[in-house]
Design an enzyme around this catalytic site. Structure first.
Site, mmCIF file in Angstrom:
data_model
loop_
_atom_site.group_PDB
_atom_site.id
_atom_site.type_symbol
_atom_site.label_atom_id
_atom_site.label_comp_id
_atom_site.label_asym_id
_atom_site.label_seq_id
_atom_site.Cartn_x
_atom_site.Cartn_y
_atom_site.Cartn_z
ATOM 1 N N LYS A 61 2.076 -9.230 -8.981
ATOM 2 C CA LYS A 61 2.369 -10.459 -8.229
ATOM 3 C C LYS A 61 2.293 -10.187 -6.726
ATOM 4 C CE LYS A 61 5.010 -12.305 -12.047
ATOM 5 N NZ LYS A 61 6.307 -12.375 -12.741
ATOM 6 N N GLN A 105 12.520 -11.748 -11.373
ATOM 7 C CA GLN A 105 11.756 -11.276 -12.527
ATOM 8 C C GLN A 105 12.655 -11.226 -13.774
ATOM 9 O OE1 GLN A 105 8.360 -10.592 -12.582
ATOM 10 N NE2 GLN A 105 8.689 -10.386 -14.772
ATOM 11 N N ASP A 128 9.082 -20.212 -9.747
ATOM 12 C CA ASP A 128 8.750 -20.201 -11.172
ATOM 13 C C ASP A 128 8.774 -21.599 -11.781
ATOM 14 O OD1 ASP A 128 8.056 -17.708 -12.275
ATOM 15 O OD2 ASP A 128 10.110 -16.985 -12.099
#
Ligand code: NAP
Length: 293
Positions: A61, A105, A128
């Site tokens: 990422k 995460q 997200d």
């Protein structure tokens, strides 16, 4: 669409290609921002603990964000961090006006509750798209918000390959908050007739055989076999499982490839889209923050 289907093999829905287009267009947008001397968007990835798979995802990422010219930062916190200390970290990120997007995460260590962590992060930096505000916007059909990356990436693949959704029977196996449920809502918004299956669903094969669009987001290697698929169906494999040391999906790719009309491979299907959509969400949050200043 460049590929042509033959009688024995499904058209490969190449997520790498679709992600490549999206990233190229984001790179162009970022270049104009940088040329006009505005600050670049900034993404912070928070990792708690030492899960090896998470370390790989985080690295990818950050690398992708940097390759686009975004600012990025990896905050690596100890496995033993208390909820209070993690919340303090998130509060600090939230208050920092130079940070547009924050990702925590998953999975988190067992003593931390993912829903409370997302709630604390708040919607305005949740890249997200997991925060209840983002999911609520999806339920209400409010456009322009931050959508969960994996399902949004799947919709983008369907759009890129000009696969119509309207009027089709879509069967989604899996009802998680991050894939199955939001994807079902997106397909519904595209006017598909949607059936959601899960671990308590009876006669799964009967259902899947009636699907024009079949999505497996389960986490069980080769759950969907050739006899469970309608000839010519569009099949999307979200699963990421380790089998004999190799990455495999939830679909028996070899068998289903001879029945389906279209199929996403693993790797190289849904996975690359998830990261590309994350970058798109960072850009969306950045634009929202810039407009507020
Ligand atoms: P999850 O939260 O574990 O949810 C799995 C879902 O599958 C649940 O709804 C569960 O039903 C259902 N299920 C389990 N066994 C089943 C069975 N035998 N028959 C029918 N349904 C069954 O998983 P997730 O986070 O959604 O992820 C699913 C898979 O996608 C995993 O392999 C994950 O690694 C992968 N994934 C890939 C990407 C990507 O970028 N490619 C992104 C996210 C996830 P219940 O609700 O009844 O328990």
């Amino acid at each position: 669409m460049s590929q042509v289907s033959d009688t024995t093999h499904a058209v490969r829905l190449d997520g790498k290609v679709v992600a490549g287009h999206l990233l190229a267009s984001l790179r162009d947008s970022l270049q104009s921002v940088i040329k006009s001397s505005q600050r670049a968007p900034k993404l912070v990835v928070v990792q708690v603990g030492e899960d090896p798979a998470s370390s790989v995802y985080v690295k990818n990422k950050i690398k992708t964000a940097q390759s686009l010219g975004m600012a990025s930062e990896h905050r690596h916190l100890p496995e033993s961090i208390s909820e209070q200390a993690l919340f303090a970290e998130l509060d600090q990120l939230n208050q920092n006006p130079s940070i547009d997007a924050v990702l925590v995460q998953m999975p988190l260590p067992k003593h931390l509750d993912a829903l409370s962590v997302i709630d604390r992060l708040g919607a305005s930096k949740d890249v997200d798209g997991f925060h209840p505000v983002h999911l609520g916007n999806l339920v209400c059909g409010n456009p322009g918000g931050v959508l969960p990356c994996t399902p949004a990436g799947i919709m983008q693949i369907l759009e890129h390959y000009r696969i119509p959704v309207e009027g089709k029977h879509a069967v989604v196996i899996g009802r998680s908050n991050i894939v199955g449920k939001p994807l079902s809502l997106m397909l519904l918004q595209g006017n598909a007739t949607v059936t959601i299956a899960h671990s308590r669903t009876r006669n799964l094969s009967e259902l899947t055989r009636s699907a024009d669009i079949l999505v497996a987001a389960v986490g069980v290697a080769d759950l969907v076999t050739g006899d469970m698929v309608k000839p010519g169906a569009v099949v999307i494999d979200v699963g990421m499982n380790k089998k004999d040391g190799k990455l495999v999906g939830d679909i028996d790719q070899a068998a289903v490839g001879t029945v389906a009309g279209y199929l996403t491979p693993v790797p190289g299907g849904v996975g690359p889209m998830t990261i590309a959509m994350l970058m798109k969400n960072t850009w969306t949050l950045y634009q929202q923050h810039i407009l507020q200043v």
